[in-house]
Design a protein around this motif. Structure first.
Motif, PDB file in Angstrom:
ATOM      1  N   GLU A 318      44.364   5.608  19.642  1.00 31.33           N
ATOM      2  CA  GLU A 318      43.236   4.692  19.492  1.00 31.33           C
ATOM      3  C   GLU A 318      43.505   3.716  18.354  1.00 31.33           C
ATOM      4  OE1 GLU A 318      40.083   7.547  18.980  1.00 31.33           O
ATOM      5  OE2 GLU A 318      40.182   7.376  16.788  1.00 31.33           O
ATOM      6  N   HIS A 319      42.810   2.586  18.419  1.00 30.26           N
ATOM      7  CA  HIS A 319      42.918   1.550  17.384  1.00 30.26           C
ATOM      8  C   HIS A 319      41.519   1.285  16.832  1.00 30.26           C
ATOM      9  CE1 HIS A 319      47.020   0.499  18.764  1.00 30.26           C
ATOM     10  NE2 HIS A 319      46.529   0.658  19.986  1.00 30.26           N
ATOM     11  N   HIS A 320      41.365   1.318  15.517  1.00 30.68           N
ATOM     12  CA  HIS A 320      40.089   0.993  14.880  1.00 30.68           C
ATOM     13  C   HIS A 320      40.122  -0.486  14.487  1.00 30.68           C
ATOM     14  CE1 HIS A 320      38.481   5.151  14.427  1.00 30.68           C
ATOM     15  NE2 HIS A 320      39.763   5.437  14.644  1.00 30.68           N
ATOM     16  N   GLU A 333      32.358  -3.535  14.627  1.00 28.46           N
ATOM     17  CA  GLU A 333      33.276  -2.405  14.540  1.00 28.46           C
ATOM     18  C   GLU A 333      33.412  -1.712  15.890  1.00 28.46           C
ATOM     19  OE1 GLU A 333      33.350   0.077  10.755  1.00 28.46           O
ATOM     20  OE2 GLU A 333      31.310  -0.752  10.711  1.00 28.46           O
ATOM     21  N   VAL A 335      36.238   1.041  18.449  1.00 27.23           N
ATOM     22  CA  VAL A 335      37.436   1.857  18.643  1.00 27.23           C
ATOM     23  C   VAL A 335      37.986   1.543  20.026  1.00 27.23           C
ATOM     24  CG1 VAL A 335      38.372   4.184  18.824  1.00 27.23           C
ATOM     25  CG2 VAL A 335      36.570   3.701  17.159  1.00 27.23           C
ATOM     26  N   ARG A 337      40.527   2.616  22.954  1.00 22.02           N
ATOM     27  CA  ARG A 337      41.306   3.742  23.471  1.00 22.02           C
ATOM     28  C   ARG A 337      42.145   3.252  24.654  1.00 22.02           C
ATOM     29  NH1 ARG A 337      36.213   5.941  22.202  1.00 22.02           N
ATOM     30  NH2 ARG A 337      36.352   7.318  20.374  1.00 22.02           N
ATOM     31  N   LEU A 349      30.729   0.739  17.882  1.00 22.99           N
ATOM     32  CA  LEU A 349      30.027   1.676  17.014  1.00 22.99           C
ATOM     33  C   LEU A 349      28.536   1.364  16.977  1.00 22.99           C
ATOM     34  CD1 LEU A 349      32.489   2.303  14.063  1.00 22.99           C
ATOM     35  CD2 LEU A 349      32.459   3.219  16.386  1.00 22.99           C
TER      36      LEU A 349
END
Length: 380
Positions: A318-320, A333, A335, A337, A349
């Motif tokens: 995953e990349h934040h 914000e 995430v 996947r 989020l």
């Protein structure tokens, strides 16, 4: 022979004099690209101006706020004459129709909300025009977009413009690393559009006070439905406007007249609660409406991903990141996947309202101005 690393790079990043550096400038006829061309010509670069005729310029002569047609072609040519560099007009009408306009119409008919300006950059300006620049033996191609190209450890990176109000990163997320290596954006570091207009006045350009382009270039007055009806006669069929609870509230003249999140102009008066378009069901020709809370979306399926971050996109679980789901919305914000090298599920989020298939989902680094790529929102 050892590479001489002592040579000073010119402003476009080449280790040779500007006079020996050929740059093709994509000129729309507006103030931004005109300033880029004039600036580079004054610095002594071997400038070649190229303008694309994208649609019928005769019909566009009286249309204000357009680009790449009619008066804009004339304005680009005049700037080239004033600054003393060659200028060419290329007929890209057929390419533009096939690559941009037809998909625009088909997407609306499929219940999506397309962004043709992104497709134009991706499929016309940064593809066919870029190849033309290479054919002209240019070292690079410059545009008037407000975005920055910065050198990173792994090569050139795409970064947001210094002026957040002018930033065009949302429309350029599909720029590939190979294209970014060849492209230059001389205006991205400017603090405001006022600086650009001041430069236009400094160079004595007649377009210094020309208004900015408005709406989509081939859509007069922002009336998308009328354009689609001309492109696809008879394709807009009437249907029902239905509440999410199943009640039939009225009828409509075609799904193309509606977008996800729309509140005004629904044609269903006399209701006590404000209602919004929450779904467009093309198969049943139904426009589904409901309360505002039904617009909140947390999970977004994304495809055709162009990754500009370090490493392979699907090499991480995953990349934040921060993401934008509309050009006018602030980054939120999220995430990401990865499901494959070009598909992913994006989890916000904080839920976002009005997420629509056909729009872009653009990825931003959470700790810098870097654009990490993006993809297209589709129906899950």
């Amino acid at each position: 022979m050892a590479l001489d690393t002592t040579k000073t790079l010119n402003s476009l990043g080449f280790a040779k004099p500007p006079s020996e550096t050929r740059v093709v400038v994509a000129m729309s006829g507006g103030v931004d690209s005109s300033v880029v061309a004039a600036m580079l010509a004054e610095e002594g670069y071997d400038v070649v101006g190229v303008t694309l005729q994208l649609y019928d310029h005769g019909a566009a002569l009286a249309k204000k706020g357009a680009c790449c047609a009619g008066l804009d072609i004339h304005d680009a040519r005049r700037v080239a004459e004033e600054m003393g560099f060659p200028h060419y007009v290329l007929d890209y009408e057929n390419i533009f129709r096939d690559a941009v306009i037809d998909e625009f119409a088909d997407s609306y008919l499929a219940g999506a909300t397309p962004v043709p300006c992104i497709r134009c950059n991706e499929r016309v300006k940064f593809k066919d025009l870029l190849e033309t620049a290479r054919d002209l033996d240019a070292d690079c191609m410059a545009t008037g977009h407000y975005i920055q190209r910065k050198m990173g450890e792994a090569g050139p990176e795409l970064h947001s413009a210094a002026d957040a109000n002018r930033d065009q990163s949302y429309f350029l997320f599909s720029t590939t690393p190979e294209q970014l290596d060849y492209l230059r954006f001389p205006l991205g570091h400017l603090a405001s559009k006022a600086e650009t207009r001041a430069l236009a006045a400094k160079y004595g350009l007649a377009v210094a006070d020309k208004p900015d382009s408005q709406d989509i270039c081939f859509v007069p007055n922002g009336n998308y439905a009328s354009v689609i009806e001309k492109l696809r006669p008879g394709a807009a069929e009437p249907g029902e406007i239905v509440h999410a609870d199943g009640r039939v509230l009225g009828t409509h003249d075609g799904v193309i007249h509606y977008t996800i999140g729309q509140r005004r102009g629904l044609g269903i008066g006399g209701l006590s609660e404000p209602l919004y378009v929450v779904k467009l069901d093309v198969d049943t020709r139904r426009v589904v409406v409901g309360p505002k809370e039904m617009l909140a979306t947390r999970t977004i399926p994304v495809r055709e991903i162009n990754w500009l971050g370090n490493g392979a996109f699907d090499s991480a679980a995953e990349h934040h990141v921060l993401v934008k789901v509309r050009s006018t919305r602030p980054p939120r914000e999220a995430v990401i996947r990865p499901l494959s090298a070009t598909t992913a599920e994006v989890e916000l989020l904080t839920p976002e309202e009005g997420v629509s298939p056909g729009q872009a989902c653009v990825f931003y680094a959470p700790d810098s101005s870097r654009i990490l790529g993006g993809g297209w929102i589709h129906k899950g």
